[in-house]
Design an enzyme around this catalytic site. Sequence first.
Site, PDB file in Angstrom:
ATOM      1  N   ASP A 102       0.654  -1.118  -0.058  1.00 21.20           N
ATOM      2  CA  ASP A 102       0.138  -0.078   0.084  1.00 21.20           C
ATOM      3  C   ASP A 102       0.747   1.091  -0.098  1.00 21.20           C
ATOM      4  O   ASP A 102       0.316   2.247   0.241  1.00 21.20           O
ATOM      5  CB  ASP A 102      -1.033   0.122   1.312  1.00 21.20           C
ATOM      6  CG  ASP A 102      -2.414   0.778   1.127  1.00 21.20           C
ATOM      7  OD1 ASP A 102      -2.495   1.065  -0.145  1.00 21.20           O
ATOM      8  OD2 ASP A 102      -2.661   1.199   2.352  1.00 21.20           O
ATOM      9  N   SER A 184     -14.626   5.283   3.113  1.00 19.01           N
ATOM     10  CA  SER A 184     -13.205   4.799   3.649  1.00 19.01           C
ATOM     11  C   SER A 184     -12.209   5.725   3.609  1.00 19.01           C
ATOM     12  O   SER A 184     -11.284   5.901   4.467  1.00 19.01           O
ATOM     13  CB  SER A 184     -12.751   3.575   2.659  1.00 19.01           C
ATOM     14  OG  SER A 184     -11.592   3.035   3.193  1.00 19.01           O
ATOM     15  N   ASP A 211     -16.914  -0.954   5.458  1.00 20.16           N
ATOM     16  CA  ASP A 211     -16.939  -2.249   4.841  1.00 20.16           C
ATOM     17  C   ASP A 211     -18.331  -2.471   4.255  1.00 20.16           C
ATOM     18  O   ASP A 211     -18.517  -3.846   3.644  1.00 20.16           O
ATOM     19  CB  ASP A 211     -16.888  -3.319   6.081  1.00 20.16           C
ATOM     20  CG  ASP A 211     -15.733  -3.307   6.901  1.00 20.16           C
ATOM     21  OD1 ASP A 211     -14.468  -2.787   6.374  1.00 20.16           O
ATOM     22  OD2 ASP A 211     -15.490  -3.362   8.164  1.00 20.16           O
ATOM     23  N   CYS A 213     -19.336  -2.070   0.763  1.00 12.96           N
ATOM     24  CA  CYS A 213     -19.379  -2.713  -0.130  1.00 12.96           C
ATOM     25  C   CYS A 213     -18.834  -4.118  -0.125  1.00 12.96           C
ATOM     26  O   CYS A 213     -18.772  -5.170  -1.221  1.00 12.96           O
ATOM     27  CB  CYS A 213     -18.680  -2.125  -1.302  1.00 12.96           C
ATOM     28  SG  CYS A 213     -17.054  -1.476  -1.165  1.00 12.96           S
ATOM     29  N   ARG A 250       1.403  11.901  20.253  1.00 20.01           N
ATOM     30  CA  ARG A 250       2.516  11.157  20.839  1.00 20.01           C
ATOM     31  C   ARG A 250       1.739  10.000  21.491  1.00 20.01           C
ATOM     32  O   ARG A 250       2.144   8.731  21.199  1.00 20.01           O
ATOM     33  CB  ARG A 250       3.455  11.823  21.392  1.00 20.01           C
ATOM     34  CG  ARG A 250       4.616  10.807  21.595  1.00 20.01           C
ATOM     35  CD  ARG A 250       5.930  11.641  22.010  1.00 20.01           C
ATOM     36  NE  ARG A 250       6.793  10.833  22.432  1.00 20.01           N
ATOM     37  CZ  ARG A 250       8.066  11.225  22.962  1.00 20.01           C
ATOM     38  NH1 ARG A 250       8.289  12.528  23.181  1.00 20.01           N
ATOM     39  NH2 ARG A 250       8.870  10.199  23.426  1.00 20.01           N
TER      40      ARG A 250
HETATM   41  S1  SF4 Z   1     -20.862  -6.915  -8.125  1.00 23.64           S
HETATM   42 FE1  SF4 Z   1     -21.742  -8.445  -6.653  1.00 23.64          FE
HETATM   43  S2  SF4 Z   1     -20.230  -9.788  -6.527  1.00 23.64           S
HETATM   44 FE2  SF4 Z   1     -19.412  -8.452  -7.850  1.00 23.64          FE
HETATM   45  S3  SF4 Z   1     -18.098  -7.275  -6.043  1.00 23.64           S
HETATM   46 FE3  SF4 Z   1     -19.938  -6.215  -6.298  1.00 23.64          FE
HETATM   47  S4  SF4 Z   1     -21.277  -7.247  -4.691  1.00 23.64           S
HETATM   48 FE4  SF4 Z   1     -19.290  -8.563  -5.175  1.00 23.64          FE
HETATM   49  S1  SF4 Z   2     -19.431   0.954  -0.005  1.00 20.75           S
HETATM   50 FE1  SF4 Z   2     -17.471   0.945  -0.560  1.00 20.75          FE
HETATM   51  S2  SF4 Z   2     -17.066   2.431  -2.272  1.00 20.75           S
HETATM   52 FE2  SF4 Z   2     -18.872   2.822  -0.955  1.00 20.75          FE
HETATM   53  S3  SF4 Z   2     -18.366   4.312   0.496  1.00 20.75           S
HETATM   54 FE3  SF4 Z   2     -17.965   2.278   1.415  1.00 20.75          FE
HETATM   55  S4  SF4 Z   2     -15.847   1.454   1.082  1.00 20.75           S
HETATM   56 FE4  SF4 Z   2     -16.302   3.255  -0.195  1.00 20.75          FE
END
Ligand code: SF4
Ligand code: SF4
Length: 278
Positions: A102, A184, A211, A213, A250
Amino acid sequence: MTVTTLDKAFAAAGAAAWGGLPFSELAEDMTAEAIGKAEELCPHPQTVLVAAFPYYAGEGVGNLSLYARGRDYHLVVPEKMNTICNLLREKYENSRFLPAADNSPLPERQAAWRCGMGLRGKNGLVIVPPYGSYVFLGTILTDAVLELPRRSSSPDCVGCGRCLAACPGGALGTGGVDLDRCLSELTQRKGMLSAEQEALVKAHPLVWGCDTCQRVCPYNAHPALTPLAEFREGLVEGLTGADLAGLTNRQFREKYAGRAFTWRGPAPLRRNLEWKEA
Ligand code: SF4
Ligand code: SF4
């Protein structure tokens, strides 16, 4: 060094998958600036190795993103990749091997997809069953030409669209993730947020990361637990305003040393907590 030897070394380091590709191929996904930075770090780069390390540790209740609850992957993953580098350094004495996670100019996800590691999620993530998208990626950049495993590009996910529909900020689209709408990013951003961004953060259950998505993705319905102790033990699952009260920058970094949520200092967390606890 043979692919079988590297297979064993990556497995011993805890990687769920690994791959490698010529730098010249990955460069097709890089800007001229990123290529220049990679060449500064490693003149005449030849090969990129990439590996995925699972981090899912279960469903403890907390207001930190799952990735931030264990030890900081910025520290853990390069250490693990460095065990591979050490092995390679013995064999290729005159070559450079640079581990990273990263924080390098290399596009890690594109490297993983080009190596056929897992699937290419519409949410922009690398999905590595049975761990789902709950994986950290690490890379090694080298000027050595290495024997690499056979590969073909990752297939796309099933494309159900749940991630796009669930994204609170509407940040996902064909152009990738819009960081100005992604929680995020916004939960970690220092300084002023726009009124719209502030409203998004206020309505979001987490004070660090997002989290959403990942949680809705069918590949993450029953993810396997990480075998890596660094991401499974000694978790910090949530924070309160009282946890941070009175701490200098700190003291905050000392109290939570080795945690990924410290790298922007306590200010964004305090702001987000104040908004939640108001
Ligand atoms: S489209 Fe569906 S399977 Fe593909 S990353 Fe998004 S939630 Fe997951
Ligand atoms: S769902 Fe995924 S793309 Fe949307 S705000 Fe949350 S981390 Fe970002």
